[in-house]
Design a protein around this motif. Structure first.
Motif, PDB file in Angstrom:
ATOM      1  N   TRP A   1       0.840  -1.205   0.000  1.00  9.76           N
ATOM      2  CA  TRP A   1       0.000   0.000   0.000  1.00  9.76           C
ATOM      3  C   TRP A   1       0.873   1.252   0.000  1.00  9.76           C
ATOM      4  CZ3 TRP A   1      -0.087   3.978   3.574  1.00  9.76           C
ATOM      5  CH2 TRP A   1      -1.031   4.980   3.319  1.00  9.76           C
ATOM      6  N   TRP A   2       1.944   1.224   0.783  1.00 14.88           N
ATOM      7  CA  TRP A   2       2.816   2.402   0.886  1.00 14.88           C
ATOM      8  C   TRP A   2       3.347   2.788  -0.492  1.00 14.88           C
ATOM      9  CZ3 TRP A   2       3.970   5.491   5.073  1.00 14.88           C
ATOM     10  CH2 TRP A   2       4.983   6.439   4.860  1.00 14.88           C
ATOM     11  N   ARG A   3       3.839   1.784  -1.230  1.00 11.74           N
ATOM     12  CA  ARG A   3       4.396   2.075  -2.553  1.00 11.74           C
ATOM     13  C   ARG A   3       3.297   2.532  -3.507  1.00 11.74           C
ATOM     14  NH1 ARG A   3       6.994  -2.903  -1.472  1.00 11.74           N
ATOM     15  NH2 ARG A   3       9.052  -2.548  -0.574  1.00 11.74           N
ATOM     16  N   ALA A   4       2.156   1.805  -3.504  1.00  6.52           N
ATOM     17  CA  ALA A   4       1.090   2.106  -4.457  1.00  6.52           C
ATOM     18  C   ALA A   4       0.483   3.487  -4.205  1.00  6.52           C
ATOM     19  CB  ALA A   4       0.005   1.031  -4.383  1.00  6.52           C
TER      20      ALA A   4
ATOM     21  N   ALA B   1       6.494   8.638   0.197  1.00  3.65           N
ATOM     22  CA  ALA B   1       7.770   9.173  -0.257  1.00  3.65           C
ATOM     23  C   ALA B   1       8.958   8.238  -0.019  1.00  3.65           C
ATOM     24  CB  ALA B   1       8.021  10.526   0.400  1.00  3.65           C
ATOM     25  N   ALA B   2       9.401   8.105   1.227  1.00  7.24           N
ATOM     26  CA  ALA B   2      10.664   7.423   1.491  1.00  7.24           C
ATOM     27  C   ALA B   2      10.540   5.914   1.307  1.00  7.24           C
ATOM     28  CB  ALA B   2      11.126   7.747   2.904  1.00  7.24           C
ATOM     29  N   ALA B   3      11.388   5.350   0.443  1.00 10.15           N
ATOM     30  CA  ALA B   3      11.352   3.909   0.189  1.00 10.15           C
ATOM     31  C   ALA B   3      11.756   3.130   1.433  1.00 10.15           C
ATOM     32  CB  ALA B   3      12.263   3.560  -0.978  1.00 10.15           C
ATOM     33  N   GLU B   4      12.606   3.734   2.290  1.00 10.68           N
ATOM     34  CA  GLU B   4      13.036   2.998   3.481  1.00 10.68           C
ATOM     35  C   GLU B   4      11.873   2.753   4.443  1.00 10.68           C
ATOM     36  OE1 GLU B   4      14.215   6.062   2.706  1.00 10.68           O
ATOM     37  OE2 GLU B   4      14.681   7.253   4.499  1.00 10.68           O
TER      38      GLU B   4
ATOM     39  N   ILE C   1      -1.487   9.592   6.677  1.00 15.46           N
ATOM     40  CA  ILE C   1      -0.896   8.338   7.187  1.00 15.46           C
ATOM     41  C   ILE C   1       0.599   8.313   6.866  1.00 15.46           C
ATOM     42  CG2 ILE C   1      -0.959   5.813   7.049  1.00 15.46           C
ATOM     43  CD1 ILE C   1      -3.926   6.023   6.336  1.00 15.46           C
ATOM     44  N   HIS C   2       0.960   8.723   5.652  1.00 13.68           N
ATOM     45  CA  HIS C   2       2.387   8.784   5.281  1.00 13.68           C
ATOM     46  C   HIS C   2       3.179   9.627   6.271  1.00 13.68           C
ATOM     47  CE1 HIS C   2       1.253   8.096   0.763  1.00 13.68           C
ATOM     48  NE2 HIS C   2       1.323   6.961   1.428  1.00 13.68           N
TER      49      HIS C   2
ATOM     50  N   ALA D   1       6.070   8.264   8.725  1.00 12.12           N
ATOM     51  CA  ALA D   1       7.439   8.696   8.411  1.00 12.12           C
ATOM     52  C   ALA D   1       8.088   9.355   9.630  1.00 12.12           C
ATOM     53  CB  ALA D   1       7.439   9.647   7.216  1.00 12.12           C
ATOM     54  N   LEU D   2       7.285  10.035  10.448  1.00 15.94           N
ATOM     55  CA  LEU D   2       7.828  10.683  11.649  1.00 15.94           C
ATOM     56  C   LEU D   2       8.297   9.675  12.689  1.00 15.94           C
ATOM     57  CD1 LEU D   2       5.359  13.655  12.291  1.00 15.94           C
ATOM     58  CD2 LEU D   2       7.755  13.775  11.599  1.00 15.94           C
ATOM     59  N   LEU D   3       7.838   8.423  12.565  1.00 17.30           N
ATOM     60  CA  LEU D   3       8.205   7.398  13.541  1.00 17.30           C
ATOM     61  C   LEU D   3       9.566   6.782  13.254  1.00 17.30           C
ATOM     62  CD1 LEU D   3       4.760   5.642  13.889  1.00 17.30           C
ATOM     63  CD2 LEU D   3       5.953   6.929  15.649  1.00 17.30           C
ATOM     64  N   LEU D   4      10.084   7.034  12.057  1.00 16.67           N
ATOM     65  CA  LEU D   4      11.403   6.467  11.721  1.00 16.67           C
ATOM     66  C   LEU D   4      12.476   7.196  12.513  1.00 16.67           C
ATOM     67  CD1 LEU D   4      11.974   5.797   7.942  1.00 16.67           C
ATOM     68  CD2 LEU D   4      11.314   4.222   9.745  1.00 16.67           C
ATOM     69  N   PRO D   5      13.270   6.472  13.303  1.00 15.29           N
ATOM     70  CA  PRO D   5      14.314   7.146  14.082  1.00 15.29           C
ATOM     71  C   PRO D   5      15.416   7.672  13.162  1.00 15.29           C
ATOM     72  CG  PRO D   5      14.427   4.765  14.387  1.00 15.29           C
ATOM     73  CD  PRO D   5      13.232   5.025  13.523  1.00 15.29           C
ATOM     74  N   VAL D   6      16.003   8.811  13.533  1.00 12.86           N
ATOM     75  CA  VAL D   6      17.096   9.381  12.754  1.00 12.86           C
ATOM     76  C   VAL D   6      18.301   8.441  12.822  1.00 12.86           C
ATOM     77  CG1 VAL D   6      18.644  11.356  12.504  1.00 12.86           C
ATOM     78  CG2 VAL D   6      16.288  11.703  13.229  1.00 12.86           C
TER      79      VAL D   6
END
Ligand SMILES: [Zn+2]
Ligand SMILES: [Zn+2]
Length: 193
Positions: A23-26, A30-33, A132-133, A137-142
């Protein structure tokens, strides 16, 4: 994920949505990671209701992200729980100043302000995908770490220092002996006594 604004009442309506890498890709996330980090287990729950002419959304993203440790490179699961609140006003005839925001309002019926706590809606249903994106995305740690005190890999031999100790000597530039060792041309490591 769509939200039918015209079916909302003043009683909160719960909805749940499974966030998958596909779903994220479709949906143009933004970020593929992020797609890589979403395992099978990220769920997005939202309760929406009307507040006068406004729409109030409250909910959470929960589950786990699958990350690679920035020090030892090990894959690990990080539990996540992010609660959010979002108040949307009818856009009316207003148009967001920035072109991206204006495009989002035209495309999704949703324009998000910078803080992700407020925005405008237009029409029904509206598409919550962009929201949702942003939340996920904000949950990804730096700097992802498998644990706070991860000792990482030895820069010399690559050994995982969480699991084994190697015989490489830490070069300490502050030590006069290290400087002496460089003068002697000894760079192959090993103890000096
Ligand atoms: Zn680690
Ligand atoms: Zn080593």
């Amino acid at each position: 994920m769509k939200l039918s604004i015209d079916q909302l009442s003043e009683t909160p309506t719960p909805q749940a949505f499974a966030v998958t890498p596909e779903w994220w890709r479709a949906s143009g996330g933004a970020a593929a990671e992020v797609a890589e980090a979403i395992g099978e287990a990220v769920e997005f729950r939202v309760e929406a209701h009307r507040m006068g002419v406004d729409v109030f959304l409250e909910g959470e993203a929960s589950g786990a992200l699958e990350l690679a440790c920035g020090r030892c490179l090990a894959r690990y699961r990080a539990p996540i729980l992010e609660r959010f609140r979002l108040v949307l006003e009818p856009a009316g005839h207003r148009v967001p100043a920035d072109p991206e925001g204006a495009a989002a309002l035209a495309r999704d019926g949703l324009f998000l302000a910078d803080e992700l706590e407020s925005g405008w809606f237009r029409g029904s249903p509206i598409d919550l995908s962009a929201f949702i994106h942003e939340v996920i995305a904000l949950l990804l740690p730096v700097q992802p770490l498998c644990r706070e005190d991860c000792r990482g890999l030895c820069p010399h031999c690559g050994a995982d220092r969480n699991a084994e100790s190697c015989n490489c000597v830490e070069k300490n530039p502050a030590s006069p002996f290290a400087a002496l060792e460089v003068l002697r041309g000894g760079s192959s490591g090993g103890g000096n006594r």
